[in-house]
Design a protein around this motif. Structure first.
Motif, PDB file in Angstrom:
ATOM      1  N   ASN A  90      39.572 -23.359  81.114  1.00  0.00           N
ATOM      2  CA  ASN A  90      38.854 -22.040  81.130  1.00  0.00           C
ATOM      3  C   ASN A  90      37.477 -22.140  81.905  1.00  0.00           C
ATOM      4  OD1 ASN A  90      38.754 -19.383  80.780  1.00  0.00           O
ATOM      5  ND2 ASN A  90      38.064 -19.658  78.605  1.00  0.00           N
ATOM      6  N   THR A  91      37.716 -22.677  83.073  1.00  0.00           N
ATOM      7  CA  THR A  91      36.255 -22.662  83.879  1.00  0.00           C
ATOM      8  C   THR A  91      36.426 -22.002  85.357  1.00  0.00           C
ATOM      9  OG1 THR A  91      37.240 -24.629  85.020  1.00  0.00           O
ATOM     10  CG2 THR A  91      35.630 -24.890  82.831  1.00  0.00           C
ATOM     11  N   ASN A  92      35.636 -21.721  85.930  1.00  0.00           N
ATOM     12  CA  ASN A  92      35.514 -20.892  87.231  1.00  0.00           C
ATOM     13  C   ASN A  92      36.677 -21.706  88.189  1.00  0.00           C
ATOM     14  OD1 ASN A  92      33.959 -18.874  86.539  1.00  0.00           O
ATOM     15  ND2 ASN A  92      32.123 -19.949  87.317  1.00  0.00           N
ATOM     16  N   ASP A  93      36.670 -23.096  88.118  1.00  0.00           N
ATOM     17  CA  ASP A  93      37.361 -23.808  88.981  1.00  0.00           C
ATOM     18  C   ASP A  93      38.930 -23.626  88.735  1.00  0.00           C
ATOM     19  OD1 ASP A  93      35.417 -24.790  90.765  1.00  0.00           O
ATOM     20  OD2 ASP A  93      35.258 -26.498  89.675  1.00  0.00           O
ATOM     21  N   SER A  94      39.353 -23.690  87.175  1.00  0.00           N
ATOM     22  CA  SER A  94      40.450 -23.462  86.736  1.00  0.00           C
ATOM     23  C   SER A  94      40.972 -22.085  87.175  1.00  0.00           C
ATOM     24  CB  SER A  94      40.654 -23.901  85.307  1.00  0.00           C
ATOM     25  OG  SER A  94      39.936 -22.767  84.826  1.00  0.00           O
ATOM     26  N   ARG A  95      40.094 -21.107  86.948  1.00  0.00           N
ATOM     27  CA  ARG A  95      40.591 -19.865  87.236  1.00  0.00           C
ATOM     28  C   ARG A  95      40.751 -19.680  88.824  1.00  0.00           C
ATOM     29  NH1 ARG A  95      37.023 -18.731  82.751  1.00  0.00           N
ATOM     30  NH2 ARG A  95      35.448 -18.619  84.304  1.00  0.00           N
ATOM     31  N   GLU A  96      39.942 -20.455  89.423  1.00  0.00           N
ATOM     32  CA  GLU A  96      40.130 -20.121  90.943  1.00  0.00           C
ATOM     33  C   GLU A  96      41.727 -20.717  91.348  1.00  0.00           C
ATOM     34  OE1 GLU A  96      37.998 -21.578  95.201  1.00  0.00           O
ATOM     35  OE2 GLU A  96      37.052 -22.070  93.152  1.00  0.00           O
ATOM     36  N   LEU A  97      41.887 -21.869  90.742  1.00  0.00           N
ATOM     37  CA  LEU A  97      43.073 -22.488  91.021  1.00  0.00           C
ATOM     38  C   LEU A  97      44.535 -21.607  90.676  1.00  0.00           C
ATOM     39  CD1 LEU A  97      45.088 -24.841  91.780  1.00  0.00           C
ATOM     40  CD2 LEU A  97      44.705 -25.839  89.466  1.00  0.00           C
ATOM     41  N   ILE A  98      44.388 -20.984  89.535  1.00  0.00           N
ATOM     42  CA  ILE A  98      45.210 -19.996  89.076  1.00  0.00           C
ATOM     43  C   ILE A  98      45.492 -18.848  90.166  1.00  0.00           C
ATOM     44  CG2 ILE A  98      46.105 -18.359  87.438  1.00  0.00           C
ATOM     45  CD1 ILE A  98      46.640 -21.425  86.641  1.00  0.00           C
ATOM     46  N   SER A  99      43.986 -18.306  90.570  1.00  0.00           N
ATOM     47  CA  SER A  99      44.064 -17.259  91.607  1.00  0.00           C
ATOM     48  C   SER A  99      44.939 -17.653  92.987  1.00  0.00           C
ATOM     49  CB  SER A  99      42.858 -16.930  91.721  1.00  0.00           C
ATOM     50  OG  SER A  99      42.713 -15.948  92.688  1.00  0.00           O
ATOM     51  N   PHE A 122      47.399 -19.589  93.199  1.00  0.00           N
ATOM     52  CA  PHE A 122      48.901 -19.358  92.842  1.00  0.00           C
ATOM     53  C   PHE A 122      49.123 -18.048  92.952  1.00  0.00           C
ATOM     54  CE2 PHE A 122      48.452 -23.932  91.256  1.00  0.00           C
ATOM     55  CZ  PHE A 122      49.644 -24.299  91.820  1.00  0.00           C
ATOM     56  N   SER A 123      48.512 -17.015  92.386  1.00  0.00           N
ATOM     57  CA  SER A 123      48.825 -15.636  92.430  1.00  0.00           C
ATOM     58  C   SER A 123      48.942 -14.804  93.789  1.00  0.00           C
ATOM     59  CB  SER A 123      47.889 -14.836  91.303  1.00  0.00           C
ATOM     60  OG  SER A 123      47.804 -15.421  90.098  1.00  0.00           O
ATOM     61  N   GLN A 124      47.980 -15.484  94.639  1.00  0.00           N
ATOM     62  CA  GLN A 124      47.753 -15.003  95.771  1.00  0.00           C
ATOM     63  C   GLN A 124      48.766 -15.386  96.934  1.00  0.00           C
ATOM     64  OE1 GLN A 124      43.711 -15.478  97.078  1.00  0.00           O
ATOM     65  NE2 GLN A 124      42.909 -14.324  95.451  1.00  0.00           N
ATOM     66  N   ASN A 139      45.882 -27.627  99.335  1.00  0.00           N
ATOM     67  CA  ASN A 139      45.095 -26.780 100.018  1.00  0.00           C
ATOM     68  C   ASN A 139      43.722 -26.462  99.022  1.00  0.00           C
ATOM     69  OD1 ASN A 139      46.619 -26.427 102.266  1.00  0.00           O
ATOM     70  ND2 ASN A 139      47.854 -24.633 101.795  1.00  0.00           N
ATOM     71  N   TYR A 140      44.232 -26.515  97.818  1.00  0.00           N
ATOM     72  CA  TYR A 140      42.953 -26.371  96.788  1.00  0.00           C
ATOM     73  C   TYR A 140      42.102 -27.740  96.782  1.00  0.00           C
ATOM     74  CZ  TYR A 140      40.749 -25.982  92.321  1.00  0.00           C
ATOM     75  OH  TYR A 140      39.713 -25.667  91.232  1.00  0.00           O
ATOM     76  N   ILE A 141      42.875 -28.806  96.486  1.00  0.00           N
ATOM     77  CA  ILE A 141      41.921 -30.078  96.814  1.00  0.00           C
ATOM     78  C   ILE A 141      41.221 -30.225  98.159  1.00  0.00           C
ATOM     79  CG2 ILE A 141      42.355 -32.525  96.867  1.00  0.00           C
ATOM     80  CD1 ILE A 141      44.535 -32.011  95.008  1.00  0.00           C
ATOM     81  N   HIS A 142      41.973 -29.883  99.018  1.00  0.00           N
ATOM     82  CA  HIS A 142      41.046 -29.885 100.516  1.00  0.00           C
ATOM     83  C   HIS A 142      39.966 -29.192 100.397  1.00  0.00           C
ATOM     84  CE1 HIS A 142      40.474 -30.312 104.708  1.00  0.00           C
ATOM     85  NE2 HIS A 142      40.563 -29.056 104.811  1.00  0.00           N
ATOM     86  N   LYS A 143      40.125 -27.764  99.652  1.00  0.00           N
ATOM     87  CA  LYS A 143      38.848 -26.939  99.650  1.00  0.00           C
ATOM     88  C   LYS A 143      37.755 -27.437  98.871  1.00  0.00           C
ATOM     89  CE  LYS A 143      37.880 -22.128  98.511  1.00  0.00           C
ATOM     90  NZ  LYS A 143      38.391 -20.511  98.071  1.00  0.00           N
ATOM     91  N   LEU A 144      38.111 -28.115  97.808  1.00  0.00           N
ATOM     92  CA  LEU A 144      37.273 -28.674  96.911  1.00  0.00           C
ATOM     93  C   LEU A 144      36.134 -29.897  97.546  1.00  0.00           C
ATOM     94  CD1 LEU A 144      38.883 -28.816  93.331  1.00  0.00           C
ATOM     95  CD2 LEU A 144      37.108 -27.342  94.121  1.00  0.00           C
ATOM     96  N   ASN A 145      37.232 -30.563  98.284  1.00  0.00           N
ATOM     97  CA  ASN A 145      36.432 -31.766  99.016  1.00  0.00           C
ATOM     98  C   ASN A 145      35.670 -31.295 100.346  1.00  0.00           C
ATOM     99  OD1 ASN A 145      37.898 -33.512  97.443  1.00  0.00           O
ATOM    100  ND2 ASN A 145      39.786 -33.879  98.798  1.00  0.00           N
ATOM    101  N   GLY A 146      35.866 -30.158 100.605  1.00  0.00           N
ATOM    102  CA  GLY A 146      34.931 -29.376 101.718  1.00  0.00           C
ATOM    103  C   GLY A 146      35.170 -30.198 103.202  1.00  0.00           C
TER     104      GLY A 146
END
Length: 379
Positions: free
Chosen positions: A64-73, A75-77, A154-161
């Motif tokens: 329930n953090t911003n990063d986890s919610r971003e990961l769920i988002s 998938f939704s998008q 894609n999410y991991i790549h975004k985190l790594n910058g």
């Protein structure tokens, strides 16, 4: 030369007119040649679409953090999943667990984000996200797993910058069909299947109608040769088949957005060549059959395997080696490669010439054998 010299003689024109009138009087055949291919193209084109979307997706977000919610988002998008939160097992004893929902086919993909999701990212430990996929439907499971991996990567790549976390960087470029639209792969194959079916059935019907009506005996007393009779039967069918090709291609362009990257005149010319293959096959079936029932059963026995081992729907590479070798004597295999090459890749005769030669050989062989058989029927 004798056949060419007789083309403009009155007897041939009269025979050609007779075949044209006979074709137009057969209303059921006209429906088969015009409307049925259009309906078949739409039904098969849509039903064989393997672009799986709206996959039922549930998740439990213990972090329930911003990063986890971003990961769920993410998938939704993506458009591939229908994401809904799952009530925590601790919140309600009556609520089914994720595993139970997967087993009852309520969901296909389940994701569990651990409580230490954020902490592990900032530390030295590896963050573990659990995914549960329903593998009962293997095809859906494989595609869902591919979607899942792509989104996570894609999410991991975004985190790594821009950090270079690996000595090897991968770059993928998809050409000819960048969006991986399955319609573009399937529809050209369906065009080939429809053209094979309609041309062979129409030619078979033309021969069987003559047999059942008893007009073959009448043709014996007319001053026309077997070659002229066959040519008069073929030409109207070729014209109708070319019209079918244009109609089907127009529908594929408007409904499925199929690109036409190659030369349209080359496409029509090679389509016309393939109609001779289908007509030769149909006439050969007609010469071996005595009734429409026999012809229908024989046509079904031949056309279905032609479609299955042509690479039209299932890639040839996924078939056992013996079927790959058998497909070498399947004319539909070469025509499907020609259509995909012209429409999707925009290639010309410099690339497609082996397939064109193969079609030409099949056309000559089938027309020669069917002509010989038809001449025997006349005698």
């Amino acid at each position: 030369m004798k056949i060419i010299n007789n083309l403009f003689k009155n007897r041939f024109l009269a025979l050609l007119k007779k075949e044209k009138n006979q074709l137009l009087r057969n209303k059921q055949l006209i429906v088969l040649l015009i409307f049925i291919p259009s309906i078949y193209l739409m039904l098969v084109g849509f039903s064989l679409n393997d672009d799986i979307k709206n996959i039922p997706f549930r998740y439990v977000d213990y972090a329930n953090t911003n990063d986890s919610r971003e990961l769920i988002s993410t998938f939704s998008q993506s458009g591939a999943f229908i994401t809904k939160p799952h009530i925590s097992e601790q919140a309600s004893s009556k609520q089914q667990t994720l595993s139970e929902q997967v087993s009852t086919a309520d969901i296909v993909v389940a994701l569990v984000i651990p409580p230490d999701f954020k902490r592990n990212q900032n530390g030295d430990e590896t963050t573990k996200v659990q995914a549960i996929i329903d593998g009962a439907d293997a095809a859906t499971a494989i595609i869902a797993n591919a979607y899942l991996n792509e989104i996570m990567n894609n999410y991991i790549h975004k985190l790594n910058g821009n950090l270079n976390s690996s000595l090897i960087q991968q770059e993928f470029n998809i050409i000819y069909n960048p969006r991986l639209i399955s319609y573009w792969f399937i529809v050209p194959a369906v065009l080939g299947l429809v053209l094979t079916l309609t041309s062979s059935v129409a030619a078979t019907n033309s021969v069987i109608t003559e047999k059942e009506a008893g007009t073959l005996e009448q043709l014996l007393i007319t001053p026309v040769s077997a070659e002229e009779i066959i040519l008069a039967k073929i030409l109207p069918l070729v014209i109708v088949m070319i019209g079918d090709i244009i109609l089907a291609l127009g529908m594929a362009r408007l409904i499925f957005g199929l690109p036409i990257r190659g030369n349209i005149f080359l496409f029509l010319a090679l389509g016309s060549l393939y109609t001779f293959v289908g007509i030769g096959l149909g006439m050969l079936i007609g010469t071996f059959s005595r009734t429409h029932l026999q012809a229908s059963l024989t046509s079904f026995f031949i056309n279905v395997p032609l479609g299955l081992i042509s690479g039209a729907v299932t890639p040839l590479e996924s078939m056992p080696p013996i079927f790959q070798y058998i497909s070498l004597v399947n004319p539909l295999r070469y025509y499907v490669e020609i259509m995909r090459g012209i429409l999707l890749k925009g290639v010309g005769l410099d690339i497609l010439w082996p397939n064109v030669i193969a079609l030409f050989v099949f056309a000559i062989f089938l027309l020669t054998v069917s002509t010989s058989r038809f001449r025997r029927n006349l005698i």
